[in-house]
Design an enzyme around this catalytic site. Sequence first.
Site, PDB file in Angstrom:
ATOM      1  N   HIS A  57      79.098  18.167 -22.000  1.00 45.42           N
ATOM      2  CA  HIS A  57      80.261  17.827 -22.831  1.00 45.42           C
ATOM      3  C   HIS A  57      79.855  17.317 -24.214  1.00 45.42           C
ATOM      4  CE1 HIS A  57      79.902  13.493 -21.540  1.00 45.42           C
ATOM      5  NE2 HIS A  57      80.402  13.307 -22.739  1.00 45.42           N
ATOM      6  N   ASP A 101      77.989  18.663 -15.455  1.00 40.31           N
ATOM      7  CA  ASP A 101      77.972  18.227 -16.862  1.00 40.31           C
ATOM      8  C   ASP A 101      76.526  18.071 -17.337  1.00 40.31           C
ATOM      9  OD1 ASP A 101      78.681  17.300 -19.337  1.00 40.31           O
ATOM     10  OD2 ASP A 101      79.552  15.407 -18.640  1.00 40.31           O
ATOM     11  N   SER A 195      76.967   9.014 -23.738  1.00 43.81           N
ATOM     12  CA  SER A 195      77.022  10.293 -23.032  1.00 43.81           C
ATOM     13  C   SER A 195      75.743  11.084 -23.176  1.00 43.81           C
ATOM     14  CB  SER A 195      78.145  11.158 -23.603  1.00 43.81           C
ATOM     15  OG  SER A 195      79.380  10.698 -23.157  1.00 43.81           O
TER      16      SER A 195
END
Length: 245
Positions: A57, A101, A195
């Site tokens: 992502h 992910d 992230s």
Amino acid sequence: CGSPAIQPQVTGYARIVNGEEAVPHSWPWQVSLQQSNGFHFCGGSLINENWVVTAAHCNVRTYHRVIVGEHDKASDENIQILKPSMVFTHPKWDSRTINNDISLIKLASPAVLGTNVSPVCLGESSDVFAPGMKCVTSGWGLTRYNAPGTPNKLQQAALPLMSNEECSQTWGNNMISDVMICAGAAGATSCMGDSGGPLVCQKDNVWTLVGIVSWGSSRCSVTTPAVYARVTELRGWVDQILAAN
């Protein structure tokens, strides 16, 4: 792999909220992914001199920059600014369910390994990391969800792993899949900007990448578990990509 030249020191271990500043360069696999203007948007982990693993992502492109050897974003320490030559995203990445992910970045030129730059070990498909185990996440993400900007110095937080069953009690059964692993709800958490970065656990005295910072509470609640891509479940795909490229 997984053996920092500079030892990490983690309180309560013997996007990061309620964490602490890391010992400079004690997480030598930590990568900052930056836009060409130097804006940090995601983390990543060096798995060997040619490859970085991050979250799908994060949407890494070849015009982005991969910074290794960084601790303080405000100083011109001895960092290496590297370019991605190719980015491979898991073929089953699903932005709706946030399953799989994970992306791999092949570097255009290899990172120079040394005291401040070295790879993390990757969890094996057969490895078991039990709920309750204390692990550590690191990153330059927000230190509170409404902070005006990200911290300059690398932050870290110790977080206990949580079973997927327990995690589902927070997030609902249909959200937590077998390619995810949860950690936290114990007073600290990852937050926006972390992230793609590492969740590492110590196994046989080496630090092993167990999770990739994926998603969590929009307000970075420290009483809610954060969710990470589960590396042991994704290891097969990583090996495939590295072998073929």
